[in-house]
Enzyme design. Structure first.
Site, PDB file in Angstrom:
ATOM      1  N   TYR A  13       0.795  -1.223   0.000  1.00  0.00           N
ATOM      2  CA  TYR A  13       0.000   0.000   0.000  1.00  0.00           C
ATOM      3  C   TYR A  13       0.832   1.280   0.000  1.00  0.00           C
ATOM      4  CZ  TYR A  13      -2.930  -3.762   1.689  1.00  0.00           C
ATOM      5  OH  TYR A  13      -3.548  -4.971   1.819  1.00  0.00           O
ATOM      6  N   ASP A  15       3.575   2.282  -1.759  1.00  0.00           N
ATOM      7  CA  ASP A  15       3.937   2.842  -3.061  1.00  0.00           C
ATOM      8  C   ASP A  15       2.728   3.489  -3.741  1.00  0.00           C
ATOM      9  OD1 ASP A  15       6.771   1.627  -3.255  1.00  0.00           O
ATOM     10  OD2 ASP A  15       5.496  -0.096  -2.835  1.00  0.00           O
ATOM     11  N   TYR A 196       4.533  -3.973  10.291  1.00  0.00           N
ATOM     12  CA  TYR A 196       4.991  -5.146   9.554  1.00  0.00           C
ATOM     13  C   TYR A 196       4.958  -6.361  10.489  1.00  0.00           C
ATOM     14  CZ  TYR A 196       6.766  -1.765   6.132  1.00  0.00           C
ATOM     15  OH  TYR A 196       6.862  -0.757   5.204  1.00  0.00           O
ATOM     16  N   GLU A 265       6.360   4.552   4.288  1.00  0.00           N
ATOM     17  CA  GLU A 265       6.558   5.971   4.008  1.00  0.00           C
ATOM     18  C   GLU A 265       5.269   6.777   4.071  1.00  0.00           C
ATOM     19  OE1 GLU A 265       7.980   8.696   0.221  1.00  0.00           O
ATOM     20  OE2 GLU A 265       9.162   6.932   0.726  1.00  0.00           O
TER      21      GLU A 265
END
Length: 370
Positions: A13, A15, A196, A265
């Site tokens: 998700y 990118d 994660y 990010e």
């Protein structure tokens, strides 16, 4: 400007999250005609209702969306600007059209706080075929491209954070149960968790259970699958599993929380704009290169050492380390210092032009020189 943005979905998700925000920012903020190429429409559909994974072409929010297949339509030639996200080279047939009519070609790089980024930001790279690619680095200083941020974001955020009733109504719309909402209204700390698989989620639950202030925990479905068992223990936080939501609602979720555990990010940047304490799980890389990037950001992030120790522990799990670090970070004086630092970090970054504005201006200047 007419632009193509290319996105390969590597991290589910993150990118597509960055690329979709950028596409909307350029289309809605600068009036660009944007075509977004995505190789994994199924992941895209998880964060954006209305995306049909089986369509080769579709249009949503004023943006053309093209499925990036192994054999794209050769009639789809390049436009004024080509933005490849994170070094995902456009397909060969598309490159041929770029050679016939060279566009402004941008490689949008990953976010980094490392100092070398400033010296590389905006640099050109001449290819043997005559095309020139420019590197554009997001970042935290005026010598970089900045961070994606929509106009009016702070005003919308502040309005929601000032209204307990509006927060309750929003969380209820996501399916959060009344027992959890009541505990939250009674003063429980609201914690979001997006991590994660390597994250010590069970240890986090245990540490929250030991904290004098009660907690409620919000986590997307499928993330940290052992949470249900951990939260069944006496004194553990109440857990709400949430559906994946569109990006504006993800922002609102972060705004409703006192503490946000985020990964990658896109979620990291959005948690920073929440102006609330955050714990970032950076994307793991071979050779622990990601830890160097983490330290570069921590050197800029003004949070107390207790908060920084928690962030390090979250990224380098060892038995008991996260629990001890969380207890120290949630102690009243440390917590108040962290909350103040989060507001200061948001204000300092929001004072700079955002990545969308910087990128649009950069491309306009390059186009003048062609």
């Amino acid at each position: 400007m007419r632009a193509d943005i290319f996105c390969r979905v590597v991290d589910n998700y993150g990118d597509i999250g960055v690329c979709w925000r950028l596409a909307r920012r350029l289309a809605h903020g600068r009036g660009w005609d944007v075509r977004l190429w995505v190789d994994d429409l199924a992941s895209f559909a998880r964060i954006q209702p209305g995306i049909a994974p089986g369509l080769a072409q579709q249009r949503l929010a004023g943006i053309d969306i093209q499925h990036w297949s192994d054999a794209p339509d050769p009639a789809l030639a390049s436009r004024d600007v080509v933005i490849e996200a994170f070094a995902c080279d456009p397909p060969a047939a598309f490159l041929e059209s770029m050679r016939r009519r060279p566009p402004v070609w941008i490689n949008l790089e990953y976010l980094s706080a490392e100092s070398w980024v400033e010296s590389c930001h905006g640099l050109p790279s001449q290819r043997p075929d005559g095309l020139v690619k420019h590197f554009f680095f997001p970042g935290f200083t005026e010598a970089t491209g900045g961070l994606l941020r929509e106009p009016g974001l702070s005003v919308e955020r502040d309005a929601l954070q000032a209204s307990t009733d509006a927060q309750i109504a929003f969380l209820r719309s996501l399916g959060v149960g009344e027992e959890l909402l009541l505990r939250r209204r009674d003063g429980a700390r609201t914690v979001s968790l997006f991590c994660y698989p390597s994250a010590p989620a069970a240890e986090l639950v245990g540490a929250l259970a030991a904290d004098p202030r009660p907690s409620v925990l919000l986590a997307p479905e499928g993330v940290a699958p052992g949470l249900e068992a951990a939260c069944a223990a006496p004194g553990a936080p109440l857990l709400a599993r949430l559906p994946f939501v569109a990006q504006p609602d993800f922002d609102r979720l972060l705004w409703c929380c006192d503490l946000n555990f985020v990964r990658g990010e896109d979620s990291f940047v959005r948690a920073a704009w929440a102006a609330r304490p955050l714990v970032w799980q950076i994307y793991p890389q071979d050779g622990n290169i990601h830890l160097e990037k983490l330290e570069a950001w921590l050197a800029r992030y003004p949070a107390p050492e207790t908060a920084q120790a928690l962030i390090r522990a979250w990224n380098q799990p060892e038995p008991g380390r996260t629990a001890a670090a969380l207890a120290a970070a949630l102690a009243p004086d440390a917590w108040n210092g962290w909350a103040e630092a989060a507001r200061a970090w948001d204000a300092s970054q929001a004072a700079r032009p955002d990545l969308g504005e910087n990128l649009a201006d950069f491309c306009a200047e390059l186009a003048k020189k062609r």
